[in-house]
Enzyme design. Sequence first.
Site, short mmCIF file in Angstrom:
data_model
loop_
_atom_site.label_atom_id
_atom_site.label_comp_id
_atom_site.label_asym_id
_atom_site.label_seq_id
_atom_site.Cartn_x
_atom_site.Cartn_y
_atom_site.Cartn_z
N ARG A 148 0.85 -1.17 0.00
CA ARG A 148 0.00 0.00 0.00
C ARG A 148 0.90 1.23 0.00
O ARG A 148 2.02 1.19 0.50
CB ARG A 148 -0.90 0.03 1.23
CG ARG A 148 -1.84 -1.17 1.38
CD ARG A 148 -2.66 -1.03 2.65
NE ARG A 148 -3.63 -2.13 2.81
CZ ARG A 148 -3.39 -3.24 3.49
NH1 ARG A 148 -2.21 -3.41 4.11
NH2 ARG A 148 -4.31 -4.18 3.58
N LYS A 179 -2.68 -2.17 7.70
CA LYS A 179 -3.92 -1.71 8.32
C LYS A 179 -4.12 -2.40 9.67
O LYS A 179 -3.76 -3.55 9.86
CB LYS A 179 -5.11 -2.02 7.41
CG LYS A 179 -5.22 -1.11 6.20
CD LYS A 179 -6.50 -1.40 5.43
CE LYS A 179 -6.67 -0.43 4.28
NZ LYS A 179 -7.92 -0.70 3.52
N HIS A 257 -2.27 2.21 -5.91
CA HIS A 257 -3.05 1.01 -5.60
C HIS A 257 -3.26 0.15 -6.84
O HIS A 257 -3.51 -1.05 -6.72
CB HIS A 257 -4.40 1.40 -4.98
CG HIS A 257 -4.78 0.53 -3.82
ND1 HIS A 257 -4.05 0.48 -2.64
CD2 HIS A 257 -5.79 -0.35 -3.65
CE1 HIS A 257 -4.61 -0.37 -1.80
NE2 HIS A 257 -5.66 -0.89 -2.40
N ARG A 260 -0.60 -2.32 -6.75
CA ARG A 260 -0.91 -3.37 -5.76
C ARG A 260 -1.90 -4.37 -6.35
O ARG A 260 -1.73 -5.59 -6.18
CB ARG A 260 -1.47 -2.71 -4.50
CG ARG A 260 -1.90 -3.69 -3.39
CD ARG A 260 -2.25 -2.90 -2.14
NE ARG A 260 -3.05 -3.64 -1.19
CZ ARG A 260 -2.56 -4.44 -0.25
NH1 ARG A 260 -1.25 -4.62 -0.16
NH2 ARG A 260 -3.36 -5.06 0.59
N HIS A 283 -4.26 -9.07 3.89
CA HIS A 283 -5.71 -9.03 4.07
C HIS A 283 -6.11 -9.87 5.29
O HIS A 283 -5.69 -11.02 5.42
CB HIS A 283 -6.42 -9.59 2.84
CG HIS A 283 -6.40 -8.67 1.66
ND1 HIS A 283 -6.61 -9.11 0.36
CD2 HIS A 283 -6.18 -7.34 1.58
CE1 HIS A 283 -6.54 -8.08 -0.46
NE2 HIS A 283 -6.27 -7.00 0.24
N TYR A 292 -9.81 -10.88 -6.63
CA TYR A 292 -8.81 -11.03 -7.69
C TYR A 292 -9.04 -12.30 -8.50
O TYR A 292 -8.50 -12.43 -9.60
CB TYR A 292 -7.40 -11.02 -7.09
CG TYR A 292 -7.06 -9.69 -6.47
CD1 TYR A 292 -6.78 -8.59 -7.26
CD2 TYR A 292 -7.04 -9.52 -5.08
CE1 TYR A 292 -6.49 -7.36 -6.70
CE2 TYR A 292 -6.75 -8.31 -4.51
CZ TYR A 292 -6.49 -7.21 -5.33
OH TYR A 292 -6.21 -6.00 -4.77
#
Length: 328
Positions: A148, A179, A257, A260, A283, A292
């Site tokens: 990120r 995150k 992004h 990414r 994630h 994806y």
Amino acid sequence: MGSDLIERYLEHVRVERRLAARTVELYAIHLRTLAEKAAAANMPLEQVQTAHIRRWMAQLHGAGRESRGIALVLSCWRGFYRWMGNERLVDANPVQDVHAPKADRPLPKALAVDDAVRLAEHHDAEADPWTEARDHAIVELLYGCGLRVSELVGLDVRASTVARGWVDLAAGEAQVLGKGGKRRNVPVGAKASEALTAWLAVRDDCAALEAARLRDPQGAAALFIGRNGARFSAQAVWKALRVRSLKAGLPAPVHPHMLRHSFASHLLQSSSDLRAVQELLGHANITTTQVYTRLDFQHLAKAYDAAHPRAKVRSETRPKAKATREPK
């Protein structure tokens, strides 16, 4: 009676709520639709029930209305019946618990493999060597590691107790703070290592770096810095990447992004290991990574259409059918 109620409500939102003229126009259109459907059911607006609203919403959906458009219609109807309740014209709001169909989650925008490689290998002859080395390393880390932009700009030159993240070239890995304050290790490939080595060789050749160390020692420890010697910001990365992608001849500007997304999509195409891609992206939930797989299916479908003999027959004999599908 129905038209009188609608006019009273439109006057209410125009005068008392002071909604914009265009919004009032849209409200009038949506409420006319409501009145037409109620009239077709031989029913006054005051007697409309939740079942009727659900049926009419389904009709809008079946007619091809998008979820966002249906949500706006329901919002208008909901406000109308809320006003009618305040006026003591209805006992309950029939739209209160009715919601639009859930919209499909948009696919992330990823580059084609050739475009991603072209951007990664691009050399800007017009830029000064210091800026070129930095921006090249940024692209290689974003695409090669799937970082990120917040993780990228949070990297320091070396590990420390206060560093949010750093790159260990000897170990071939980066530690990043993602995150939710979660740390993870990400492999750094050969090309990214080469680009980082070249950047670190010239990074300290910045006249403002020493002054920056005196002002903000922690900020000057940043792996990526600007000409002022301070930590490179996310906004600066966006701008640099946009310029670089256009100079590289890509058809559209690239944002961090997107690299990414490209990292995840291209890795999944090659490995089909969804769990590994989840770990590399950081994630928390694998359902986030599963989007994806839809990109991967698009890749397979294109390969099928381009290579399979029966696909070629289909595309040659039914061009009109294909054309009608594409706008959707």
